[in-house]
Design a protein around this motif. Sequence first.
Motif, mmCIF file in Angstrom:
data_model
loop_
_atom_site.group_PDB
_atom_site.id
_atom_site.type_symbol
_atom_site.label_atom_id
_atom_site.label_comp_id
_atom_site.label_asym_id
_atom_site.label_seq_id
_atom_site.Cartn_x
_atom_site.Cartn_y
_atom_site.Cartn_z
ATOM 1 N N HIS A 190 -7.191 10.845 -48.157
ATOM 2 C CA HIS A 190 -7.888 9.825 -46.955
ATOM 3 C C HIS A 190 -9.221 10.632 -47.174
ATOM 4 O O HIS A 190 -9.320 11.798 -46.802
ATOM 5 N N GLU A 191 -10.170 9.804 -46.770
ATOM 6 C CA GLU A 191 -11.504 9.968 -46.679
ATOM 7 C C GLU A 191 -12.005 9.175 -45.482
ATOM 8 O O GLU A 191 -11.820 8.075 -45.136
ATOM 9 N N ILE A 192 -12.387 10.078 -44.252
ATOM 10 C CA ILE A 192 -12.564 9.639 -42.755
ATOM 11 C C ILE A 192 -14.143 9.947 -42.628
ATOM 12 O O ILE A 192 -14.511 10.747 -42.810
ATOM 13 N N TRP A 193 -14.856 8.958 -42.539
ATOM 14 C CA TRP A 193 -16.302 8.725 -42.451
ATOM 15 C C TRP A 193 -16.706 8.432 -40.889
ATOM 16 O O TRP A 193 -16.163 7.764 -40.089
ATOM 17 N N THR A 194 -17.690 9.288 -40.590
ATOM 18 C CA THR A 194 -18.279 9.257 -39.258
ATOM 19 C C THR A 194 -19.748 9.447 -39.091
ATOM 20 O O THR A 194 -20.328 9.745 -40.302
ATOM 21 N N SER B 142 -12.026 15.187 -45.147
ATOM 22 C CA SER B 142 -10.988 14.709 -46.246
ATOM 23 C C SER B 142 -9.519 15.268 -45.690
ATOM 24 O O SER B 142 -9.577 16.522 -45.267
ATOM 25 N N TYR B 143 -8.625 14.391 -46.100
ATOM 26 C CA TYR B 143 -7.100 14.797 -45.758
ATOM 27 C C TYR B 143 -6.453 14.552 -47.014
ATOM 28 O O TYR B 143 -6.591 13.690 -47.714
ATOM 29 N N PRO B 144 -5.366 15.356 -47.328
ATOM 30 C CA PRO B 144 -4.412 15.052 -48.530
ATOM 31 C C PRO B 144 -3.511 13.869 -48.440
ATOM 32 O O PRO B 144 -3.489 13.432 -46.995
ATOM 33 N N ALA B 145 -3.071 13.253 -49.222
ATOM 34 C CA ALA B 145 -2.084 12.169 -48.911
ATOM 35 C C ALA B 145 -0.932 12.377 -47.875
ATOM 36 O O ALA B 145 -0.340 11.642 -47.398
ATOM 37 N N LYS B 146 -0.536 13.806 -48.049
ATOM 38 C CA LYS B 146 0.590 14.315 -47.343
ATOM 39 C C LYS B 146 0.488 14.321 -45.576
ATOM 40 O O LYS B 146 1.328 14.540 -44.976
ATOM 41 N N ALA B 147 -0.896 13.903 -45.293
ATOM 42 C CA ALA B 147 -1.270 13.964 -44.040
ATOM 43 C C ALA B 147 -0.551 12.761 -43.072
ATOM 44 O O ALA B 147 -0.460 12.930 -41.986
ATOM 45 N N GLY B 148 -0.301 11.863 -44.132
ATOM 46 C CA GLY B 148 0.234 10.736 -43.293
ATOM 47 C C GLY B 148 0.001 9.415 -44.353
ATOM 48 O O GLY B 148 -0.927 9.410 -45.095
ATOM 49 N N ASP B 149 0.615 8.344 -43.972
ATOM 50 C CA ASP B 149 0.298 6.954 -44.444
ATOM 51 C C ASP B 149 -0.928 6.643 -44.101
ATOM 52 O O ASP B 149 -1.555 6.994 -43.194
ATOM 53 N N ALA B 150 -1.380 5.340 -44.668
ATOM 54 C CA ALA B 150 -2.808 4.937 -44.628
ATOM 55 C C ALA B 150 -2.843 4.611 -43.071
ATOM 56 O O ALA B 150 -3.891 4.636 -42.276
ATOM 57 N N GLU B 151 -1.801 3.704 -42.370
ATOM 58 C CA GLU B 151 -1.884 3.287 -41.059
ATOM 59 C C GLU B 151 -1.953 4.251 -40.051
ATOM 60 O O GLU B 151 -2.642 4.336 -38.987
ATOM 61 N N LYS B 152 -1.055 5.365 -40.449
ATOM 62 C CA LYS B 152 -1.401 6.723 -39.402
ATOM 63 C C LYS B 152 -2.609 7.230 -39.215
ATOM 64 O O LYS B 152 -2.984 7.411 -38.363
ATOM 65 N N VAL B 153 -3.105 7.452 -40.493
ATOM 66 C CA VAL B 153 -4.491 8.069 -40.556
ATOM 67 C C VAL B 153 -5.466 7.166 -40.137
ATOM 68 O O VAL B 153 -6.487 7.500 -39.212
ATOM 69 N N PHE B 154 -5.204 5.767 -40.390
ATOM 70 C CA PHE B 154 -6.303 4.767 -39.811
ATOM 71 C C PHE B 154 -6.377 4.784 -38.227
ATOM 72 O O PHE B 154 -7.567 4.778 -37.627
#
Length: 247
Positions: free
Chosen positions: A170-174, A140-152
Amino acid sequence: MAGHSKFKNIMHRKGAQDKKRSALFSKLSREITVAAKAGLPDPDMNARLRSAVIAARAQSMPNDNIQRAINKASGTDGDNYEEVRYEGFGPGGVSLIIESLTDNRNRTATNVRTAVAKNGGNLGASGSVSHGFDRLGLISYPAKAGDAEKVFEAALEAGAEDVTSSEDGHEIWTAQADLHEVAKALEPVLGEAEGAKLAWRPQTSVSVGESDAATLFKLIDALDDDDDVQTVWANYDISDEVMEKLG
């Protein structure tokens, strides 16, 4: 890999943690101690412990508290906690997975069963609902980590399987086995995560109306009030309109 998360869990409900800071720290400390006992007392050498420490830091838990919880793992007079999972159904047919760390199975089972029964639900046998969830890693990352494209892009490069982004974060699944490697790969790009843990992601969601949603939240709050309950996962989907009515 992009999209809006279709489910919520107790860890993502706004304000739920802030209202009960002391109780939250107690639960975080318990997880840190159990993780340290299960492996080396060094977060760099113990993936579960590292995840527990990250979660504690994300909640502004003081470093002294974190170290004290790690040190407690090496003591001989500390409590011995075991992991126990309960499965069942809440209002509106919502599936529930309740994860706990307890030093008294009978106490925890009684408390969990009572909380569920008093709020329109019932517990089932082991495996009664978990077959409808996938066991995955969640970072899990807060919104301030970056926009959706950057995180993607960062998640894709790190080897993640899926990403859900919203205004809340943002929720990143692995895959289970890839959780900690992906988390490490993301840090240089996105910074330290708010959390990195194994999670239950529902394969389908259940739409819940206003009445059932209100009772469901009472159930989740009752479980959250139990010191032994660590996390509640559920497959409910509640519309923004209903959420606004419930305040």
